[in-house]
Scaffold this active site. Structure first.
Site, PDB file in Angstrom:
ATOM      1  N   LYS A 187     -36.409  35.512  26.875  1.00  0.00           N
ATOM      2  CA  LYS A 187     -35.970  34.184  26.447  1.00  0.00           C
ATOM      3  C   LYS A 187     -34.632  34.302  25.738  1.00  0.00           C
ATOM      4  CE  LYS A 187     -37.806  30.236  23.754  1.00  0.00           C
ATOM      5  NZ  LYS A 187     -38.982  29.794  22.957  1.00  0.00           N
ATOM      6  N   SER A 197     -44.797  27.307  21.676  1.00  0.00           N
ATOM      7  CA  SER A 197     -43.863  27.565  22.775  1.00  0.00           C
ATOM      8  C   SER A 197     -44.259  28.732  23.660  1.00  0.00           C
ATOM      9  CB  SER A 197     -42.458  27.816  22.212  1.00  0.00           C
ATOM     10  OG  SER A 197     -41.971  26.669  21.549  1.00  0.00           O
ATOM     11  N   SER A 205     -41.014  25.741  24.194  1.00  0.00           N
ATOM     12  CA  SER A 205     -39.604  25.891  24.513  1.00  0.00           C
ATOM     13  C   SER A 205     -39.322  27.040  25.462  1.00  0.00           C
ATOM     14  CB  SER A 205     -38.812  26.103  23.216  1.00  0.00           C
ATOM     15  OG  SER A 205     -39.220  27.281  22.544  1.00  0.00           O
TER      16      SER A 205
END
Length: 598
Positions: free
Chosen positions: A78, A176, A152
């Site tokens: 990420k 997330s 997210s």
């Protein structure tokens, strides 16, 4: 060269074992086959960056393969987690910098042999559970592109669900690492805070952030977590494992569930949840509805009170440049400016009070089971209600880190419209292994296809590898299940692993003096196989357990029929001269049955 899309960790490991010298070519071909226009990716490795990672590992692997358990496994990161020499953006172009060093977790995984092949899209500053708050575009659901991917960690979940990597890293503050797992039919391991170092991570809420793992199977996720986790003295919030928690749940666990689960009128999500509950009961679980009020109250604190000011701190001076931030993200983050220090302390007192209530409730159960998300929405719907629908997604996730809990998001029965609808198991801190142990059984029971790959669930190992945080002990007599001293194990959170036998060179004796009959085990070539139970005792409780063992008994090393060596009860030979030999019965229970009592 055959397609490598949809490979599990074990598939990649087999490829490395069979042809390690060809791995560079295989990874290069794999990377070349990835769609460069796919907005789940924000950055892909260059051939030189790929080779720079692999070359120094190959010689080490050829010398000592076991030292690199993840050798050659490609993974995604990420883009709020640093990879040395690569850009980090947190999906905010104005923030972009080139990372000077790997994040601590990335370094751990590289040291285990894994190869970073790209960085992934996210809700800006990891603020959102939707996957739509990025200037690089919304990441769509892998089953139906009209729907959100969840966030997210949207990009990391998407590329993993489609089998483009062996595993991926997300982050989890409010869910997330779990909501995207639920929306894409994959596993999301949200570790206990502090197990994974946060060094090299752009913070969202530093007190509540943790890196998370996405994988196609629980076995893969836990293997990655084992390699990634550990104490980092450079991270002020890193923690040592206390080694005082159970290794697994009871064989027939008792799970708490919300007494009146909310689904915001989403009948298909509710129906999928009821199917999941039926599957849990079919697996032997007992389900106990509980009052969910403290959980909901704590969940609301993360965005509806002073805790949001932590996000304000995280963005730093960017708060003065609203034109360079996503408007929804800015609206959330800037709201932290209105709270005072007094209100922040009051919010912490409330968090502590609600956390105590939650932990006291969970202490009565093996774990809590919740829908990963109570509903899902389309990309178009999210544009109409970006804050309200995001809040709905966090109904069963927002409280978890605030209450210092561990969590594991698992695939569950699908909705009638073909969209995934996962469940999440939540337990106290450091119960990550117990969650994984049950999660493996759950995946095997449902036998769902892997992510969005369409590939079948593989046959998994019967159990997780031995735990360094537990001691496996063979008991032969009064500590067996149902026997008078068994509570000395269960009161210390020891759990039964299996019934088995020793190797064929032990003699069994009965020490009949005292209020409780006790066995004596002696190693002797003329002996026989003796039935024993294996129990895993938390390492921190092992010493006090041993301290209760009276002479002439003690703990030594015992060899099992299959060659394993475990700790087990032994006896001083001198004490056996007056004891009754009962080897011929093959076990303590068999002998007791002839005595008419225990």
């Amino acid at each position: 060269m055959a397609s490598t899309f949809g490979y599990t960790l074990q598939d990649w490991q087999r490829q490395a074992q069979q042809a390690p010298q060809q791995l560079s070519q295989r990874l290069a071909a794999h990377l070349d086959a990835i769609d460069k226009q796919d907005n789940a990716w924000l950055y892909l490795a260059t051939p030189a960056q790929l080779e720079a990672q692999l070359e120094p590992l190959l010689a080490d692997y050829l010398r000592h393969p076991a030292a690199l358990p993840l050798f050659g496994v490609p993974f995604a990161v990420k883009d709020n987690i640093d990879v040395a020499g690569w850009p980090t953006t947190a999906a905010c172009p104005a923030l972009t910098y080139t990372a000077a060093a790997d994040a601590w977790v990335v370094a751990q995984l590289k040291a285990a042999g894994a190869i970073v092949i790209g960085k992934t899209n996210l809700d800006q500053y990891a603020t959102g559970l939707v996957g739509t708050r990025s200037p690089y575009g919304a990441v769509s659901n892998t089953f139906n592109p009209a729907y959100v991917s969840g966030g997210s960690s949207s990009g990391s979940a998407s590329v993993l669900a489609r089998g483009l990597v062996g595993f991926s890293l997300g982050t989890d503050t409010a869910g997330s690492g779990r909501v995207p797992a639920g929306f894409n039919n994959i596993v999301g391991l949200k570790p206990t805070k502090g197990w994974f170092s946060a060094s090299g991570v752009v913070p969202a809420c530093r007190l509540n952030d943790t890196i998370s793992v996405f994988a196609l199977t629980v076995e893969d996720a836990f293997a990655v977590a084992t390699a990634a986790g550990g104490y980092d003295a450079g991270d002020a919030y890193s923690r040592q494992h206390p080694q005082n928690v159970p290794a697994r749940f009871h064989a027939q666990p008792t799970f708490a569930i919300p007494a009146a689960a909310q689904f915001f009128a989403d009948r298909q999500a509710e129906a999928a949840w009821l199917q999941a509950l039926a599957q849990l009961e079919a697996a032997g679980a007992t389900l106990c509805p509980i009052d969910f009020t403290p959980f909901h109250q704590l969940a609301e604190q993360l965005y509806s009170g002073p805790w949001v000011a932590e996000r304000t701190v995280a963005v730093g001076e960017m708060i003065n440049r609203p034109e360079e931030m996503d408007p929804v993200v800015y609206g959330i983050v800037s709201s932290g400016l209105k709270y005072s220090a007094t209100e922040a302390y009051q919010a912490e007192y409330l968090r502590a009070d609600l956390t105590r209530q939650i932990q006291q409730t969970l202490a009565q159960f093996d774990a809590l089971v919740v829908p990963t998300s109570p509903t899902i929405h389309t990309l178009a719907e999210m544009q109409q209600e970006p804050v309200r629908y995001n809040s709905q997604f966090g109904t069963y996730t927002n409280f978890t880190n605030l209450a210092d809990l561990s969590a594991l998001a698992l695939p569950g029965p699908f909705r009638a419209d073909g969209l995934p609808a996962g469940i999440t198991l939540i337990a106290p801190a450091w119960h990550d292994r117990a969650l994984a142990d049950f999660g493996m059984r759950w995946q095997q029971q449902l036998a769902l296809p892997l992510g969005a790959t369409g590939k079948p669930q593989p046959a998994q190992h019967a159990a997780l590898p031995p735990s360094p945080d537990h001691v496996r002990v063979a008991v032969v007599g009064a500590h067996l299940t149902g026997m008078p001293l068994n509570a000395q194990l269960t009161s210390r959170k020891a759990v039964l692993v299996e019934e088995t036998q020793t190797a064929r060179h032990y003699r069994l004796f009965a020490l009949t003096e005292g209020a409780i009959k006790k066995p004596g085990l002696l190693r002797d070539a003329s002996g026989a196989a003796i039935t024993v139970e294996l129990w895993d005792i938390p390492l921190a409780r092992f010493g006090e357990f041993v301290a209760e063992i009276p002479a002439p008994l003690g703990i030594g090393s015992l060899t099992l029929a299959d060659g394993r060596i475990v700790k087990g009860f032994i006896c001083e030979p001198a004490a056996l001269t007056q004891a009754l030999e009962i080897t011929e019965f093959g076990g303590w229970r068999n002998w007791l049955a002839t005595q008419g009592s225990k």
